[in-house]
Motif scaffolding. Sequence first.
Motif, PDB file in Angstrom:
ATOM      1  N   LEU A 228       0.839  -1.197   0.000  1.00  0.00           N
ATOM      2  CA  LEU A 228       0.000   0.000   0.000  1.00  0.00           C
ATOM      3  C   LEU A 228       0.875   1.248   0.000  1.00  0.00           C
ATOM      4  O   LEU A 228       1.944   1.274   0.606  1.00  0.00           O
ATOM      5  N   SER A 229       0.386   2.296  -0.647  1.00  0.00           N
ATOM      6  CA  SER A 229       1.084   3.583  -0.572  1.00  0.00           C
ATOM      7  C   SER A 229       0.712   4.254   0.744  1.00  0.00           C
ATOM      8  O   SER A 229      -0.178   3.808   1.463  1.00  0.00           O
ATOM      9  N   VAL A 230       1.375   5.346   1.043  1.00  0.00           N
ATOM     10  CA  VAL A 230       1.111   6.066   2.296  1.00  0.00           C
ATOM     11  C   VAL A 230      -0.312   6.615   2.286  1.00  0.00           C
ATOM     12  O   VAL A 230      -1.024   6.556   3.293  1.00  0.00           O
TER      13      VAL A 230
ATOM     14  N   SER B  84      11.220  -1.600  -1.357  1.00  0.00           N
ATOM     15  CA  SER B  84      12.112  -0.906  -2.288  1.00  0.00           C
ATOM     16  C   SER B  84      11.332  -0.024  -3.270  1.00  0.00           C
ATOM     17  O   SER B  84      11.891   0.894  -3.840  1.00  0.00           O
ATOM     18  N   ASP B  85      10.040  -0.308  -3.449  1.00  0.00           N
ATOM     19  CA  ASP B  85       9.214   0.514  -4.348  1.00  0.00           C
ATOM     20  C   ASP B  85       8.451   1.595  -3.583  1.00  0.00           C
ATOM     21  O   ASP B  85       7.462   2.116  -4.060  1.00  0.00           O
ATOM     22  N   ASN B  86       8.904   1.937  -2.365  1.00  0.00           N
ATOM     23  CA  ASN B  86       8.344   2.981  -1.505  1.00  0.00           C
ATOM     24  C   ASN B  86       6.895   2.711  -1.123  1.00  0.00           C
ATOM     25  O   ASN B  86       6.110   3.643  -0.954  1.00  0.00           O
ATOM     26  N   LYS B  87       6.530   1.450  -0.994  1.00  0.00           N
ATOM     27  CA  LYS B  87       5.197   1.086  -0.535  1.00  0.00           C
ATOM     28  C   LYS B  87       5.343   0.294   0.758  1.00  0.00           C
ATOM     29  O   LYS B  87       6.384  -0.295   1.040  1.00  0.00           O
ATOM     30  N   ILE B  88       4.270   0.271   1.523  1.00  0.00           N
ATOM     31  CA  ILE B  88       4.282  -0.397   2.831  1.00  0.00           C
ATOM     32  C   ILE B  88       3.513  -1.705   2.703  1.00  0.00           C
ATOM     33  O   ILE B  88       2.400  -1.726   2.176  1.00  0.00           O
TER      34      ILE B  88
END
Length: 173
Positions: free
Chosen positions: A4-6, A33-37
């Motif tokens: 999930l994104s922020v 690494s793809d800036n997702k949680i």
Amino acid sequence: MKSLSVLELSKLYDLNRQTIYNHINKGILSKNSDNKIDLSEAIRVFGEPTKKQDVKESVKVDSPNSAEVLLLRQQIDILKNQLSDAKDREVFYQNQIETMQRLLEAPKAHITTFTDQNPAQPTASPADPEPEPVTSNGEVTTPEQSKRYPVPEQVEPEPEQRGFWSRFFKPYG
């Protein structure tokens, strides 16, 4: 597992985005690494989400109330107005053209050619005898004969057209 994104995470848990960024900066929550949680990471930190619906459904881009749709509808209205104005102008100009054509095609009374012109003569009573005209070669013409007036030929030929620079560099000849 699902990432999930922020923004999606903040909507899922009904949290402020700044709170999620603070947890990431403190090391409590980690990103991929793809800036997702990862969803399992979010469940570890925040627990089970209170909302049971999918996050993607709550964020609708195609909703009819979105700003983009409203902007496009306004542009469509503007274009419709411009189109109707253009049609009105076209009808107006077509009427103008038809009026001008009617004026140009109107019959022109009393227009004669140069060879058919007769000089205006005052009407004489039948008792007044009309003098017979005499031509240059001594012939007498009757009024029934059509008169032709000779057109004088041009005496001098027109001067040659000269350009701007030729006036300075070519002598008169």
